[in-house]
Write an enzyme that holds these catalytic residues in place. Structure first.
Site, PDB file in Angstrom:
ATOM      1  N   HIS A   1     -41.969  39.450 -22.378  1.00  0.00           N
ATOM      2  CA  HIS A   1     -42.817  40.338 -21.580  1.00  0.00           C
ATOM      3  C   HIS A   1     -44.253  40.331 -22.120  1.00  0.00           C
ATOM      4  CE1 HIS A   1     -43.356  44.042 -19.033  1.00  0.00           C
ATOM      5  NE2 HIS A   1     -44.379  44.186 -19.862  1.00  0.00           N
ATOM      6  N   GLU A   2     -44.405  40.541 -23.433  1.00  0.00           N
ATOM      7  CA  GLU A   2     -45.742  40.603 -24.025  1.00  0.00           C
ATOM      8  C   GLU A   2     -46.420  39.231 -24.024  1.00  0.00           C
ATOM      9  OE1 GLU A   2     -47.216  43.325 -24.444  1.00  0.00           O
ATOM     10  OE2 GLU A   2     -45.410  44.529 -24.145  1.00  0.00           O
TER      11      GLU A   2
ATOM     12  N   HIS B   1     -47.994  38.648 -20.619  1.00  0.00           N
ATOM     13  CA  HIS B   1     -49.324  39.263 -20.482  1.00  0.00           C
ATOM     14  C   HIS B   1     -50.394  38.370 -21.105  1.00  0.00           C
ATOM     15  CE1 HIS B   1     -48.133  43.048 -18.779  1.00  0.00           C
ATOM     16  NE2 HIS B   1     -47.406  43.412 -19.817  1.00  0.00           N
TER      17      HIS B   1
ATOM     18  N   ASP C   1     -47.511  48.976 -16.586  1.00  0.00           N
ATOM     19  CA  ASP C   1     -48.266  47.861 -16.002  1.00  0.00           C
ATOM     20  C   ASP C   1     -48.405  48.051 -14.491  1.00  0.00           C
ATOM     21  OD1 ASP C   1     -48.128  46.754 -18.544  1.00  0.00           O
ATOM     22  OD2 ASP C   1     -46.306  45.622 -18.072  1.00  0.00           O
TER      23      ASP C   1
END
Length: 324
Positions: A144-145, A148, A221
């Protein structure tokens, strides 16, 4: 309220010559003040106190840093850049947090690392040492990170990635990606705002590309992306459909900035449709970028999974490294 106002006006004007008397007042609700108070002859000069710019943040940090012992490696310019949008009180808090961290680690001086960690504490809360993620959850957060960071890095209008971490925080965040602008920016282009929305959707997009399923981790988000897309339409006039028409007005500027709609329900429906369209387009772009760079997504996510924190330099080194 009227009695208080009348008494104040009487004291200010009075019946005697009050030369040499100066009245100072402060408020964070200027829009609610009676016009009688603000007319010339009463409060003649208004001094708006905005959030400090880059130079202002650097100087404020130096003022608060006088109270503590600073190491030679502390670069106030770098810290000020990382603390974009911070108020004077938050900057004082950052210095205090850094001093506490140095004491906890039995050091007599505050280092650059202490200052950077204290910014993270102010932004996202303390590290939750007792938070234990399952192997699968830790892997999902890593992707997930990385999603980004990778979407941000693959777009030319994004701010550089400073740090990625998957250490849970007391704010509830299981990880976060920090981006830092190279220069102070007062104006953002349409392309830069779209790049921000794409970056917000990058975490969810990475989950879809790697696992084919989605989690609740993208809630913040989603909120940020939706808010930005709506502002592009209603306040910044960045769509062909609505041109330069203000659909929303900002109120309570100094208390968080609430907004108020100034359009019909039919227009509101059209705005909602356009918001969905903008976010969907950037979400699709994020998925496309991650699919095309799947090997780098895997490589960086695995590195983050093993080390839990990646600096911006480490991230760029892996990104620019030729794939095996």
């Amino acid at each position: 309220r009227e009695q208080t106002l009348n008494q104040l006006l009487t004291e200010m004007d009075g019946f005697e010559n009050n030369n040499g008397v100066m009245i100072l007042a402060a408020t964070n609700r200027p829009e609610s003040l009676d016009p009688a108070l603000l007319r010339p002859g009463r409060f003649d000069r208004r001094v708006p106190v905005e959030l400090p710019d880059l130079k202002g943040r650097e100087e404020i940090l130096k003022v608060h840093a006088r109270k503590v012992r600073m190491g030679n490696d502390v670069n106030f310019h770098t810290i000020a850049r990382m603390a974009a949008g911070a108020s004077g009180a938050e900057l004082a808090n950052i210095v205090n947090e850094a001093a506490l961290r140095a004491v906890r680690n039995n050091r007599r001086v505050v280092t650059e690392e202490d200052m950077e960690e204290s910014i993270e504490v102010v932004i996202a809360g303390y590290q939750r040492k007792n938070a234990i993620l399952s192997t699968q959850e830790k892997l999902v957060v890593s992707y997930h990170e990385t999603g980004h960071a990778l979407v941000a890095a693959l777009q030319s209008h994004s701010a550089p990635v400073q740090k990625i971490t998957i250490i849970p925080r007391t704010s509830g965040a299981l990880g976060y990606t920090m981006q830092v602008e190279e220069d102070q920016k007062n104006l953002l282009t349409k392309e830069e705002l779209l790049a921000k929305i794409a970056t917000f959707t990058g975490g969810r997009a990475a989950e879809e590309v790697e696992f084919g399923s989605i989690t609740t981790g993208a809630s913040n988000d989603i909120e940020q992306a939706t808010k930005l897309a709506r502002s592009m339409i209603t306040r910044f006039g960045m769509t062909d459909e609505f041109d330069m028409v203000a659909m929303e007005t900002a109120t309570n500027q100094y208390l968080g900035g609430d907004t108020q709609l100034t359009c019909s329900s039919e227009t509101q429906k059209a705005i909602d449709t356009k918001v969905v369209e903008i976010v969907r387009q950037q979400h699709e772009l994020a998925k496309k970028l991650l699919t095309e760079n799947k090997r780098k997504l895997d490589e960086i996510s695995q590195f983050l999974y093993e080390h839990e924190t990646i600096t911006g330099d480490e991230f760029m080194e892996i990104l620019n490294r030729p794939s095996a």
